[in-house]
Design a protein around this motif. Structure first.
Motif, short mmCIF file in Angstrom:
data_model
loop_
_atom_site.label_atom_id
_atom_site.label_comp_id
_atom_site.label_asym_id
_atom_site.label_seq_id
_atom_site.Cartn_x
_atom_site.Cartn_y
_atom_site.Cartn_z
N ARG A 29 0.83 -1.21 0.00
CA ARG A 29 0.00 0.00 0.00
C ARG A 29 0.86 1.25 0.00
N GLN A 30 1.92 1.25 0.78
CA GLN A 30 2.82 2.41 0.83
C GLN A 30 3.53 2.61 -0.51
N ALA A 31 3.86 1.51 -1.17
CA ALA A 31 4.51 1.62 -2.48
C ALA A 31 3.56 2.25 -3.49
N ARG A 32 2.27 1.86 -3.42
CA ARG A 32 1.29 2.46 -4.33
C ARG A 32 1.14 3.96 -4.06
N LEU A 33 1.08 4.34 -2.80
CA LEU A 33 0.95 5.76 -2.46
C LEU A 33 2.19 6.55 -2.89
N HIS A 34 3.35 5.93 -2.75
CA HIS A 34 4.59 6.59 -3.18
C HIS A 34 4.57 6.81 -4.69
N MET A 35 4.05 5.84 -5.45
CA MET A 35 3.95 5.98 -6.89
C MET A 35 3.00 7.13 -7.25
N VAL A 36 1.88 7.21 -6.54
CA VAL A 36 0.92 8.27 -6.80
C VAL A 36 1.53 9.64 -6.52
N ARG A 37 2.26 9.75 -5.42
CA ARG A 37 2.87 11.05 -5.08
C ARG A 37 3.93 11.44 -6.11
N ASP A 38 4.68 10.47 -6.61
CA ASP A 38 5.68 10.76 -7.65
C ASP A 38 5.00 11.32 -8.90
N ILE A 39 3.89 10.70 -9.29
CA ILE A 39 3.16 11.20 -10.46
C ILE A 39 2.63 12.60 -10.20
N ALA A 40 2.04 12.80 -9.02
CA ALA A 40 1.45 14.10 -8.68
C ALA A 40 2.50 15.20 -8.64
N ASP A 41 3.70 14.88 -8.17
CA ASP A 41 4.76 15.90 -8.10
C ASP A 41 5.10 16.45 -9.47
N ARG A 42 4.91 15.66 -10.51
CA ARG A 42 5.21 16.11 -11.88
C ARG A 42 4.02 16.81 -12.51
N GLN A 43 2.88 16.82 -11.82
CA GLN A 43 1.64 17.33 -12.40
C GLN A 43 0.96 18.35 -11.50
N GLY A 44 1.74 19.12 -10.76
CA GLY A 44 1.16 20.16 -9.92
C GLY A 44 0.30 19.62 -8.79
#
Length: 320
Positions: free
Chosen positions: A14-29
């Protein structure tokens, strides 16, 4: 915090999935699409849990902000594109802003989709179908958007007024987002539009050396008053470097400096004064024309310019 009864392995996944989401969000404002959340493995229950806990919040129907603070401009632009689907892209002035255009804002984010694609309604977003959308029109990287030369011409076509269209084209070239030649190539693709002739004229002036909205309007007003065609952006060199004159009539030694807002900046005061004095020492008449004066009192200023030309021996029938 781990959920009750959750195994360490499940927690790590679950933490790995959330980390992936945050990485994507960091590139998209700070914003991700619902499709991206599904691809990252976020289940509907997990999404609902984050929304109920006010850790995330919806932006539009197809996008989620993975924080609860203010949305940056980049996030709003990404959210607008997500609302249009995977074939949507920023266009017109919105694409220019995403590509780096400064000192210009829009109340509504413009997104284009190909003809036949289903469009949605979202507050602050205008999604339109267009036949004028080819794969080569898109910028190669970053947020999906049209290339600056494509966006600049379309921004001119869609502007609220001819003056706004002129401003957008001029700013696009002046700020180096693209070149006047590339804008010219794009306007040739426009076959039928009531503003095509106006845009062609503006771009022709940009190719000829106009560097600001003020200089474009000045050139047009000279033609209306049948004054001789001045030289634009003439290069001069002095002991402290080189500079460009806005417009000048070299045969008669008359120079007009068009003062836009940048002339009011403190960093420009000394350079402007040195340039003005160097021109005067070269025995030229230097007239200053604030951009506001070009808007509010053009006849009075052009009367002074005409008087200076006549005093320097310019016959009024030169332009006829």
């Amino acid at each position: 915090m781990p959920k009750k009864g959750e195994s360490p392995r499940s927690r790590d996944v679950r933490q790995a999935r959330l980390h992936m989401v945050r990485d994507i969000a960091d590139r998209q404002g700070g914003v991700v699409s619902r499709d991206q959340l599904r691809t990252a493995g976020i289940t509907p229950d997990e999404l609902e849990s984050h929304l109920r806990g006010h850790r995330w919040c919806p932006v539009h129907s197809q996008s989620i902000a993975v924080h609860t603070g203010p949305w940056p401009d980049a996030g709003r632009l990404w959210a607008a594109v997500f609302e249009a689907g995977d074939r949507g892209c920023l266009d017109g002035a919105s694409a220019l802003i995403a590509g780096g255009l400064e000192h210009y804002t829009e109340d509504v984010i413009r997104v284009s989709v190909p003809r036949g694609v289903l469009t949605r309604h979202a507050v602050g977003v205008e999604i339109r179908q267009t036949r004028r959308l080819e794969p080569d029109d898109l910028a190669p990287s970053g947020i999906p958007r049209t290339r600056p030369e494509v966006a600049g011409v379309r921004a001119g076509l869609w502007a609220r007024s001819d003056k706004q269209a002129t401003l957008l084209l001029t700013m696009t070239a002046q700020q180096g987002l693209t070149t006047a030649d590339r804008l010219g190539a794009q306007v040739m693709r426009v076959k039928r539009d009531r503003r095509r002739i106006i845009l062609t004229g503006v771009i022709a002036d940009l190719v000829g050396g106009v560097r600001s909205l003020g200089e474009h309007e000045f050139a047009r007003m000279c033609r209306l008053r049948r004054l001789p065609e001045p030289t634009r952006q003439a290069l001069r060199r002095g002991p402290r470097g080189q500079w460009y004159l806005d417009v000048c009539w070299e045969p008669w030694g008359v120079v007009v400096e068009i003062d836009g807002i940048h002339h009011e900046w403190a960093a420009n005061v000394v350079a402007d004064a040195l340039r003005h004095n160097a021109i005067a020492l070269d025995r030229a008449v230097v007239l200053r024309l604030p951009l506001l004066g070009l808007r509010l009192a053009p006849d009075e200023f052009f009367a002074q310019i005409t008087a200076a030309l006549v005093a320097r021996g310019c016959p009024l029938d030169v332009a006829s």
